[in-house]
Design an enzyme around this catalytic site. Structure first.
Site, PDB file in Angstrom:
ATOM      1  N   THR A  42     -25.325  30.407  -4.184  1.00 22.67           N
ATOM      2  CA  THR A  42     -25.172  31.549  -3.140  1.00 22.67           C
ATOM      3  C   THR A  42     -26.153  31.658  -1.950  1.00 22.67           C
ATOM      4  OG1 THR A  42     -24.100  33.392  -5.066  1.00 22.67           O
ATOM      5  CG2 THR A  42     -25.137  34.425  -3.394  1.00 22.67           C
ATOM      6  N   CYS A  43     -27.414  31.954  -2.651  1.00 24.58           N
ATOM      7  CA  CYS A  43     -28.453  31.526  -2.083  1.00 24.58           C
ATOM      8  C   CYS A  43     -28.537  30.941  -0.192  1.00 24.58           C
ATOM      9  CB  CYS A  43     -29.698  31.350  -2.316  1.00 24.58           C
ATOM     10  SG  CYS A  43     -31.470  31.591  -0.995  1.00 24.58           S
ATOM     11  N   TYR A  99     -28.965  19.179  -0.604  1.00 23.99           N
ATOM     12  CA  TYR A  99     -29.339  19.348  -2.640  1.00 23.99           C
ATOM     13  C   TYR A  99     -28.624  18.644  -2.618  1.00 23.99           C
ATOM     14  CZ  TYR A  99     -31.243  24.564  -2.242  1.00 23.99           C
ATOM     15  OH  TYR A  99     -32.576  25.592  -2.544  1.00 23.99           O
ATOM     16  N   TYR A 178     -30.196  46.567  -0.488  1.00 22.59           N
ATOM     17  CA  TYR A 178     -29.753  45.794  -0.039  1.00 22.59           C
ATOM     18  C   TYR A 178     -29.711  44.945   1.316  1.00 22.59           C
ATOM     19  CZ  TYR A 178     -29.842  42.057  -2.681  1.00 22.59           C
ATOM     20  OH  TYR A 178     -29.291  40.710  -3.515  1.00 22.59           O
ATOM     21  N   HIS A 437     -58.763  41.553  12.432  1.00 25.26           N
ATOM     22  CA  HIS A 437     -58.554  41.983  13.395  1.00 25.26           C
ATOM     23  C   HIS A 437     -58.151  41.648  14.441  1.00 25.26           C
ATOM     24  CE1 HIS A 437     -58.353  46.599  15.836  1.00 25.26           C
ATOM     25  NE2 HIS A 437     -59.366  44.960  16.553  1.00 25.26           N
TER      26      HIS A 437
END
Length: 448
Positions: A42-43, A99, A178, A437
């Site tokens: 899925t990812c 993959y 999400y 900063h």
């Protein structure tokens, strides 16, 4: 010689299955993995990777607008959904090949067809071939859930959103999690008029309330419309192909697409669990012990199909722990505490540890620090959008219980800060650190 064709047979070549396969093979196991669609899961194929690329693409609308305040004269800009879509799908092809290459390089046999379980040490392929294995690992993941109601067959899910022929002018997105908020931000950024419909009364349940409220406020300012406590009654399709959405207690909405983002369910149908005495839980997930073993001693399960924590890095950890335990001789479990998470909304949210509400309920005596600020880039670009960081500590020790952020690059910043929370550091440790900063990250060490 082994009594089995393979030492390990993995069903599903997603993140967890691929990691388990290659680690088990590195320990000397003979491994095969069956995948009926594409390697990557899925990812990689239909989730977080292509979605993040769409987030990048959609955010250029704001970036190009802000660029004028930085002296850039940009004329004649236009957007092509087809170009972005095809480039994203091309990258999915690249990752699928990568993959496959990884598995091949680790001597893992890839079987590109569906496999089902027929016995504790035996699987059957869609072609009819039967294969034996000493161990079987189930890593088939989960899929989007689409509730049934009149006209629900007209709905899309996140799976189909990456393949749209045209960018819709209007979209209704169902859900408050999400996935719903991420796609709302993507489509809105690309110029689609977006309405988010939720049967509940809040977005992003489980995230800190202050961050949820801030995202809702910003999203509405960007033009995203929200409808709460509005369950679907029906959807009707017009002759022109557009959809009429009927919600309880609301006026009908005419739209081009309806996307369902109403949760995910484990992919257990037709897997053959009944042949080995495995019964799913109330959510349809496969119960496992701390070592990912199911009710059948030779069969394990990792990832979203177990419904422990549905996150890619968690599935990878579980696959690794399984291989180390079963083939590496070093029993390992996964620690599910302090897992950092992110929502790639616009702006993104990042979170680790307890929310303010959770911490108050569990510890009682807590202290909340915060930084509510307008990022420097937004100030110069005359953009009113503000960031918010929150730190929750246990008192009087000052130990950090949770850290929650909304603002540009929050996930990138939180990953490092999550290490400090996981390590049990205190607010004083942050106070003692000199600020970097100018940066947004310096707000972490300046919170009051």
């Amino acid at each position: 010689m082994s009594d089995y064709d393979y030492d390990l047979f993995v069903i599903g070549a997603g993140s967890g299955g691929v990691r388990a396969s290659r680690i088990a093979s590195s320990y000397g196991a003979k491994v095969a993995v069956a995948e009926e669609y594409r390697v990557g899961g899925t990812c990689v194929i239909r989730g977080c990777v292509p979605k993040k690329l769409l987030v990048f693409g959609s955010h250029f609308a704001e970036d190009l607008e802000d660029a004028q305040n930085y002296g850039w004269e940009i004329e004649g800009t236009k957007f092509s959904w087809q170009v972005l879509r095809d480039r994203v799908l091309g990258d999915v092809d690249r990752l699928n090949a990568a993959y496959k290459s990884t598995l091949n390089n680790h001597n893992v046999t890839i079987i590109e067809e569906r496999a089902t379980i027929i016995a504790p040490h035996r699987v059957k392929l869609a072609s009819g071939q039967e294969i034996s294995a000493k161990y079987i690992l189930i890593a088939v993941g989960a899929r989007p859930y689409v509730p049934e109601f009149p006209g629900s067959e007209h709905c899309l899910t996140s799976n189909e959103m990456f393949h749209l022929e045209e960018l819709p002018r209007r979209a209704v997105i169902a859900g408050g999690g999400y996935i719903a908020n991420e796609f709302a931000g993507i489509l809105n950024g690309l110029g689609t008029r977006v309405t988010v419909v939720n049967r509940g009364d809040t977005i992003l349940r489980g995230y800190d309330e202050s961050l949820r409220d801030r995202l809702l406020q910003i999203s509405m300012t960007k033009g995203i419309e929200f409808k709460f406590k509005a369950p679907f009654e029906k959807i009707e399709k017009r002759e022109d192909g557009t959809l009429d959405v009927f919600l309880k207690g609301q006026d009908p909405i005419n739209t081009d697409i309806v996307m369902m983002a109403t949760g995910r369910v484990p992919n257990v149908e037709g897997l053959g669990l009944e042949h080995v005495g495995i019964t799913t839980d109330d959510q349809g997930a496969i119960p496992v012990d701390e070592y990912s073993k199911t009710a059948c001693d030779s069969i394990y399960a990792v990832g979203d199909v177990t419904n422990r924590v549905q996150l890619t890095p968690v599935a990878i950890r579980e696959g690794q722990a399984f291989a180390d335990t079963v083939f590496g001789g070093t029993p390992k479990t996964v620690d599910y505490n302090c897992i950092p998470t992110a929502v790639f909304s616009q702006p993104p949210i990042a979170s680790v540890g307890l929310t303010e509400g959770e911490a108050r309920n569990r510890y009682g005596n807590i202290r909340v620090y915060s930084a509510d600020f307008r990022p420097m880039r937004n100030v110069f670009a005359h953009r009113a959008e503000r960031g918010l960081y929150k730190m929750i500590t246990e008192e009087p020790s000052g130990k950090i219980l949770g850290l929650h952020m909304i603002g540009p690059d929050s996930p990138e910043i939180l990953q490092a800060a999550a290490i400090a929370v996981k390590a049990g550091l205190t607010k004083q440790a942050f106070d003692d650190t000199v600020a970097l900063h100018p940066s947004m990250a310096e707000e972490l060490v300046l919170m009051k």
